[in-house]
Structure formats: C-alpha cells, structure tokens
Design a protein around this motif. Sequence first.
Motif, PDB file in Angstrom:
ATOM      1  N   GLU A   5       0.805  -1.209  -0.125  1.00  0.00           N
ATOM      2  CA  GLU A   5       0.030   0.023  -0.064  1.00  0.00           C
ATOM      3  C   GLU A   5       0.871   1.255   0.023  1.00  0.00           C
ATOM      4  O   GLU A   5       0.307   2.327  -0.340  1.00  0.00           O
ATOM      5  CB  GLU A   5      -0.821  -0.012   1.159  1.00  0.00           C
ATOM      6  CG  GLU A   5      -0.265   0.035   2.408  1.00  0.00           C
ATOM      7  CD  GLU A   5      -1.309  -0.090   3.880  1.00  0.00           C
ATOM      8  OE1 GLU A   5      -1.055   0.856   4.606  1.00  0.00           O
ATOM      9  OE2 GLU A   5      -1.870  -0.947   3.726  1.00  0.00           O
ATOM     10  N   PHE A   6       2.033   1.167   0.315  1.00  0.00           N
ATOM     11  CA  PHE A   6       2.970   2.332   0.367  1.00  0.00           C
ATOM     12  C   PHE A   6       3.605   2.508  -1.017  1.00  0.00           C
ATOM     13  O   PHE A   6       4.011   3.642  -1.097  1.00  0.00           O
ATOM     14  CB  PHE A   6       3.953   2.255   1.294  1.00  0.00           C
ATOM     15  CG  PHE A   6       3.694   1.703   2.689  1.00  0.00           C
ATOM     16  CD1 PHE A   6       2.862   3.066   3.542  1.00  0.00           C
ATOM     17  CD2 PHE A   6       3.765   0.575   3.480  1.00  0.00           C
ATOM     18  CE1 PHE A   6       2.476   2.797   4.480  1.00  0.00           C
ATOM     19  CE2 PHE A   6       3.228   0.625   4.733  1.00  0.00           C
ATOM     20  CZ  PHE A   6       2.600   1.469   5.266  1.00  0.00           C
ATOM     21  N   ASP A   7       3.342   1.833  -1.849  1.00  0.00           N
ATOM     22  CA  ASP A   7       4.091   1.878  -3.239  1.00  0.00           C
ATOM     23  C   ASP A   7       2.987   2.500  -4.201  1.00  0.00           C
ATOM     24  O   ASP A   7       3.312   3.250  -5.308  1.00  0.00           O
ATOM     25  CB  ASP A   7       4.349   0.691  -4.151  1.00  0.00           C
ATOM     26  CG  ASP A   7       5.399  -0.090  -3.090  1.00  0.00           C
ATOM     27  OD1 ASP A   7       6.244   0.764  -2.773  1.00  0.00           O
ATOM     28  OD2 ASP A   7       5.624  -1.246  -3.407  1.00  0.00           O
ATOM     29  N   MET A   8       1.628   2.483  -3.882  1.00  0.00           N
ATOM     30  CA  MET A   8       0.567   3.206  -4.777  1.00  0.00           C
ATOM     31  C   MET A   8      -0.431   4.162  -4.061  1.00  0.00           C
ATOM     32  O   MET A   8      -0.547   4.150  -2.791  1.00  0.00           O
ATOM     33  CB  MET A   8      -0.477   2.019  -5.164  1.00  0.00           C
ATOM     34  CG  MET A   8       0.131   1.030  -5.723  1.00  0.00           C
ATOM     35  SD  MET A   8       0.362   1.661  -7.668  1.00  0.00           S
ATOM     36  CE  MET A   8       1.346   0.339  -8.260  1.00  0.00           C
ATOM     37  N   LEU A   9      -0.923   5.108  -4.886  1.00  0.00           N
ATOM     38  CA  LEU A   9      -1.847   6.050  -4.466  1.00  0.00           C
ATOM     39  C   LEU A   9      -2.977   5.586  -5.362  1.00  0.00           C
ATOM     40  O   LEU A   9      -2.975   4.939  -6.395  1.00  0.00           O
ATOM     41  CB  LEU A   9      -1.621   7.224  -5.171  1.00  0.00           C
ATOM     42  CG  LEU A   9      -0.277   8.184  -4.370  1.00  0.00           C
ATOM     43  CD1 LEU A   9       0.165   9.388  -5.029  1.00  0.00           C
ATOM     44  CD2 LEU A   9      -0.434   8.505  -3.113  1.00  0.00           C
ATOM     45  N   THR A  10      -4.073   5.929  -4.798  1.00  0.00           N
ATOM     46  CA  THR A  10      -5.640   6.046  -5.413  1.00  0.00           C
ATOM     47  C   THR A  10      -6.180   7.070  -5.954  1.00  0.00           C
ATOM     48  O   THR A  10      -5.891   8.213  -5.116  1.00  0.00           O
ATOM     49  CB  THR A  10      -6.711   5.220  -4.348  1.00  0.00           C
ATOM     50  OG1 THR A  10      -6.152   4.147  -4.150  1.00  0.00           O
ATOM     51  CG2 THR A  10      -8.036   5.004  -5.262  1.00  0.00           C
ATOM     52  N   ALA A  11      -5.934   7.358  -6.992  1.00  0.00           N
ATOM     53  CA  ALA A  11      -6.244   8.859  -7.621  1.00  0.00           C
ATOM     54  C   ALA A  11      -7.794   8.679  -8.530  1.00  0.00           C
ATOM     55  O   ALA A  11      -7.739   7.834  -9.188  1.00  0.00           O
ATOM     56  CB  ALA A  11      -5.220   9.292  -8.557  1.00  0.00           C
ATOM     57  N   GLN A  12      -8.200   9.861  -8.427  1.00  0.00           N
ATOM     58  CA  GLN A  12      -9.271  10.205  -9.588  1.00  0.00           C
ATOM     59  C   GLN A  12      -9.087  11.163 -10.522  1.00  0.00           C
ATOM     60  O   GLN A  12      -8.672  12.143 -10.157  1.00  0.00           O
ATOM     61  CB  GLN A  12     -10.462  10.526  -8.727  1.00  0.00           C
ATOM     62  CG  GLN A  12     -11.784  10.610  -9.587  1.00  0.00           C
ATOM     63  CD  GLN A  12     -13.118  10.721  -8.774  1.00  0.00           C
ATOM     64  OE1 GLN A  12     -13.184  12.012  -7.844  1.00  0.00           O
ATOM     65  NE2 GLN A  12     -14.364  10.000  -8.936  1.00  0.00           N
ATOM     66  N   ALA A  23      -4.875  14.494 -11.309  1.00  0.00           N
ATOM     67  CA  ALA A  23      -5.878  13.617 -10.532  1.00  0.00           C
ATOM     68  C   ALA A  23      -5.540  14.225  -9.102  1.00  0.00           C
ATOM     69  O   ALA A  23      -4.955  15.192  -8.780  1.00  0.00           O
ATOM     70  CB  ALA A  23      -5.384  12.487 -10.791  1.00  0.00           C
ATOM     71  N   ARG A  24      -6.905  13.820  -8.335  1.00  0.00           N
ATOM     72  CA  ARG A  24      -6.979  13.949  -7.008  1.00  0.00           C
ATOM     73  C   ARG A  24      -6.688  12.640  -6.379  1.00  0.00           C
ATOM     74  O   ARG A  24      -7.509  11.844  -6.585  1.00  0.00           O
ATOM     75  CB  ARG A  24      -8.234  14.481  -6.727  1.00  0.00           C
ATOM     76  CG  ARG A  24      -8.575  14.987  -5.506  1.00  0.00           C
ATOM     77  CD  ARG A  24      -9.881  15.608  -5.036  1.00  0.00           C
ATOM     78  NE  ARG A  24     -11.060  14.516  -5.319  1.00  0.00           N
ATOM     79  CZ  ARG A  24     -12.047  14.326  -6.332  1.00  0.00           C
ATOM     80  NH1 ARG A  24     -11.941  15.299  -7.182  1.00  0.00           N
ATOM     81  NH2 ARG A  24     -12.661  13.326  -6.202  1.00  0.00           N
ATOM     82  N   THR A  25      -6.037  12.705  -5.139  1.00  0.00           N
ATOM     83  CA  THR A  25      -5.876  11.384  -4.430  1.00  0.00           C
ATOM     84  C   THR A  25      -7.041  11.189  -3.402  1.00  0.00           C
ATOM     85  O   THR A  25      -7.843  12.177  -3.208  1.00  0.00           O
ATOM     86  CB  THR A  25      -4.600  11.543  -3.552  1.00  0.00           C
ATOM     87  OG1 THR A  25      -4.642  12.561  -2.510  1.00  0.00           O
ATOM     88  CG2 THR A  25      -3.275  11.719  -4.559  1.00  0.00           C
ATOM     89  N   GLU A  26      -7.182  10.201  -2.719  1.00  0.00           N
ATOM     90  CA  GLU A  26      -8.073   9.989  -1.765  1.00  0.00           C
ATOM     91  C   GLU A  26      -8.066  11.068  -0.678  1.00  0.00           C
ATOM     92  O   GLU A  26      -9.046  11.307  -0.091  1.00  0.00           O
ATOM     93  CB  GLU A  26      -8.073   8.633  -1.293  1.00  0.00           C
ATOM     94  CG  GLU A  26      -8.521   7.449  -2.020  1.00  0.00           C
ATOM     95  CD  GLU A  26      -8.262   6.178  -1.491  1.00  0.00           C
ATOM     96  OE1 GLU A  26      -9.334   5.435  -1.506  1.00  0.00           O
ATOM     97  OE2 GLU A  26      -7.061   5.843  -1.057  1.00  0.00           O
ATOM     98  N   ASN A  27      -7.066  11.488  -0.286  1.00  0.00           N
ATOM     99  CA  ASN A  27      -6.782  12.555   0.751  1.00  0.00           C
ATOM    100  C   ASN A  27      -6.925  13.822   0.319  1.00  0.00           C
ATOM    101  O   ASN A  27      -6.977  14.970   0.913  1.00  0.00           O
ATOM    102  CB  ASN A  27      -5.320  12.413   1.129  1.00  0.00           C
ATOM    103  CG  ASN A  27      -5.103  11.185   1.960  1.00  0.00           C
ATOM    104  OD1 ASN A  27      -5.860  10.435   2.362  1.00  0.00           O
ATOM    105  ND2 ASN A  27      -4.044  10.717   2.061  1.00  0.00           N
ATOM    106  N   GLY A  28      -7.413  14.124  -1.031  1.00  0.00           N
ATOM    107  CA  GLY A  28      -7.582  15.542  -1.587  1.00  0.00           C
ATOM    108  C   GLY A  28      -6.320  16.235  -2.081  1.00  0.00           C
ATOM    109  O   GLY A  28      -6.610  17.388  -2.655  1.00  0.00           O
TER     110      GLY A  28
END
Length: 80
Positions: A5-12, A23-28
């Motif tokens: 989980e430290f290697d990836m970001l989830t982004a929209q 893009a925007r990450t889950e943390n904004g």
Amino acid sequence: MLLNEFDMLTAQLTAVTYPNIQARTENGATLMIHTNQKQREDPAFWQSIRAILKAQLWVPVSKRLHQLTDTDWLLPPTQA
C-alpha cells in the motif's frame, strides 16, 4: 497478491489536456500524472483516459513516479 500500500496512490482523474493528466488522491491532494512517450503517441490510450475521467473511476498511480500502473493494484504474475 496486492501491492504494498505504500507503493501506490488511489487517484481520480480531474482533467485531461494532452499531454497532461491531472488527478486528485483520496486525501484530496492534487497531482500531475506523468505519461511516457508510448502513451503520448497512442490515441487509444487517450480515448481510454477520457472515458475513465467521464466515468469518474479511481485508478492506481505509483507514488514515486506518479505514473499510471498497468497491473492495477495487483502484482504481476511473475512477482506473485
């Protein structure tokens, strides 16, 4: 097997303007996704990216390089 989980970001994706993908990450946090030469020259890639933007899907992005991953959140079979 899931990637660390430290290697990836989830982004929209929030904006697509060739050759930039924002893009925007889950943390904004806002980030710029870097594309490689092959992606920049591939019309099918850009069509897919626009469809992902329109559908408001979340995509995996490498934390270190800020690039889209081609294996989603899973390890490639050779590393599993």
